[in-house]
Design a protein around this motif. Structure first.
Motif, PDB file in Angstrom:
ATOM      1  N   GLY A 242       0.794  -1.228   0.000  1.00 27.56           N
ATOM      2  CA  GLY A 242       0.000   0.000   0.000  1.00 27.56           C
ATOM      3  C   GLY A 242       0.822   1.272   0.000  1.00 27.56           C
ATOM      4  O   GLY A 242       0.368   2.308   0.488  1.00 27.56           O
ATOM      5  N   LEU A 243       2.008   1.235  -0.601  1.00 34.04           N
ATOM      6  CA  LEU A 243       2.915   2.389  -0.557  1.00 34.04           C
ATOM      7  C   LEU A 243       2.425   3.594  -1.347  1.00 34.04           C
ATOM      8  O   LEU A 243       2.812   4.719  -1.054  1.00 34.04           O
ATOM      9  N   GLY A 244       1.621   3.389  -2.371  1.00 35.87           N
ATOM     10  CA  GLY A 244       1.223   4.516  -3.212  1.00 35.87           C
ATOM     11  C   GLY A 244       2.436   5.135  -3.877  1.00 35.87           C
ATOM     12  O   GLY A 244       3.249   4.454  -4.506  1.00 35.87           O
ATOM     13  N   LEU A 245       2.609   6.436  -3.725  1.00 39.35           N
ATOM     14  CA  LEU A 245       3.770   7.120  -4.304  1.00 39.35           C
ATOM     15  C   LEU A 245       5.079   6.738  -3.617  1.00 39.35           C
ATOM     16  O   LEU A 245       6.154   7.016  -4.162  1.00 39.35           O
ATOM     17  N   ALA A 246       4.989   6.119  -2.445  1.00 36.57           N
ATOM     18  CA  ALA A 246       6.178   5.666  -1.703  1.00 36.57           C
ATOM     19  C   ALA A 246       7.120   6.815  -1.371  1.00 36.57           C
ATOM     20  O   ALA A 246       8.336   6.652  -1.353  1.00 36.57           O
ATOM     21  N   GLU A 247       6.570   7.968  -1.059  1.00 35.88           N
ATOM     22  CA  GLU A 247       7.400   9.151  -0.830  1.00 35.88           C
ATOM     23  C   GLU A 247       8.293   9.026   0.398  1.00 35.88           C
ATOM     24  O   GLU A 247       9.305   9.716   0.508  1.00 35.88           O
ATOM     25  N   GLY A 248       7.965   8.135   1.331  1.00 36.82           N
ATOM     26  CA  GLY A 248       8.789   7.958   2.515  1.00 36.82           C
ATOM     27  C   GLY A 248       9.937   6.994   2.325  1.00 36.82           C
ATOM     28  O   GLY A 248      10.714   6.760   3.265  1.00 36.82           O
ATOM     29  N   ASP A 249      10.067   6.422   1.133  1.00 36.11           N
ATOM     30  CA  ASP A 249      11.117   5.437   0.862  1.00 36.11           C
ATOM     31  C   ASP A 249      11.843   5.850  -0.418  1.00 36.11           C
ATOM     32  O   ASP A 249      11.364   5.593  -1.518  1.00 36.11           O
ATOM     33  N   PRO A 250      13.002   6.527  -0.312  1.00 37.09           N
ATOM     34  CA  PRO A 250      13.675   7.056  -1.502  1.00 37.09           C
ATOM     35  C   PRO A 250      13.980   6.009  -2.560  1.00 37.09           C
ATOM     36  O   PRO A 250      13.982   6.320  -3.751  1.00 37.09           O
ATOM     37  N   HIS A 251      14.228   4.763  -2.127  1.00 33.58           N
ATOM     38  CA  HIS A 251      14.539   3.710  -3.102  1.00 33.58           C
ATOM     39  C   HIS A 251      13.287   3.305  -3.881  1.00 33.58           C
ATOM     40  O   HIS A 251      13.237   3.390  -5.112  1.00 33.58           O
ATOM     41  N   THR A 252      12.249   2.892  -3.170  1.00 30.37           N
ATOM     42  CA  THR A 252      11.029   2.431  -3.833  1.00 30.37           C
ATOM     43  C   THR A 252      10.322   3.564  -4.564  1.00 30.37           C
ATOM     44  O   THR A 252       9.647   3.334  -5.582  1.00 30.37           O
ATOM     45  N   ALA A 253      10.494   4.787  -4.077  1.00 32.88           N
ATOM     46  CA  ALA A 253       9.853   5.942  -4.714  1.00 32.88           C
ATOM     47  C   ALA A 253      10.320   6.159  -6.145  1.00 32.88           C
ATOM     48  O   ALA A 253       9.668   6.892  -6.899  1.00 32.88           O
TER      49      ALA A 253
END
Length: 268
Positions: A242-253
């Motif tokens: 459920g990360l969505g934009l994944a803004e809290g994870d620089p790698h996955t983002a």
């Protein structure tokens, strides 16, 4: 019809097929986020939520990201539980037809309509990419004469299969009910429905997703490969579901940068 911002646009002029009532949750609709640049394609965004709800962070924020890279977007409000099959699929198919039918008025390319969805919305994305038709030329409603085949699909950490051991049981229950037939399970195990005509696909998932196993994306990618369908598959080492934009994870983002390049490659 198309000038008011942030207003839901009903997909059917009257009641939707198989409607159970007249409340907001009974009315499939899209919300338009037009890009400044005209003449490009558009992406229909389908939030996830296990076919029981629609996650807000997988809707409007995704549309605004697409706007920032110059792509028009439409967030889909599709029917969820207590609605079951075929309602969500009918809503997604209608959204593709609707956007394509009105493409000129929105200033978008009718032959560049993609669908992007998350989790159960990723399943709906894969479903509309494997269950489509060219439209009914004899339909009274001119929108129903339009093809509902997307030109590209982007399932993000998607539910794909309805079969154990990798099925997401909540999505299966909410979509197909407690005792679906073997035929229905097969039909909505999207990895079994891929053909050489399935649209080009961008997939991403995380290996430690403990809600929807990464094998869902891997199975779909393998089916695409067997059928010679172009695809990009990106599997990240870690990241919660459920990360969505994944803004809290620089790698996955980085998925948004890669996906944006891929969408451009598809002509969007």
């Amino acid at each position: 019809m198309f000038n008011a911002e942030n207003e839901w646009i009903k997909l059917w002029p009257g009641d939707a097929p198989l409607t159970l009532g007249g409340g907001e949750e009974d009315i499939p609709a899209i919300k338009a986020f037009p890009a400044e640049e005209r003449g490009r394609g558009a992406v229909i965004v389908i939030p996830g939520g296990g076919y029981s709800m629609r996650a807000e962070h997988e809707g409007e924020p995704i549309a605004l990201w697409l706007n920032r890279i110059g792509i028009s977007a439409f967030v889909l409000r599709y029917r969820v539980a207590p609605y079951r099959y075929p309602c969500a699929l009918l809503d997604a198919q209608r959204a593709v037809r609707y956007v394509r039918f009105h493409a000129e008025r929105w200033g978008i390319a009718a032959d560049k309509i993609a669908v992007l969805g998350f989790s159960a919305g990723g399943h709906l994305t894969a479903s509309v990419g494997t269950h489509y038709d060219a439209g009914n030329p004899e339909a009274e409603d001119p929108i129903d004469r339009i093809s509902c085949r997307p030109d590209a699909i982007v399932p993000c950490y998607p539910v794909i299969t309805m079969k154990p051991p990798y099925a997401h049981e909540g999505s299966r229950l909410n979509l197909l009910g407690e005792a679906p037939s073997p035929e229905l399970i097969e039909s909505f195990s999207c990895e079994t429905q891929v053909t050489p005509d399935t649209p080009p696909t961008f997939l991403w998932h995380t290996t430690d997703d403990d809600v929807v196993p990464v094998e869902n994306a891997l199975m779909f990618a393998a089916a695409l490969g067997r059928n010679k369908v172009p695809y990009d598959l990106h599997v990240y080492e870690t990241g919660r579901h459920g990360l969505g934009l994944a803004e809290g994870d620089p790698h996955t983002a980085t998925w948004t940068d890669i996906c944006g390049l891929w969408l451009k490659r598809q002509g969007l």
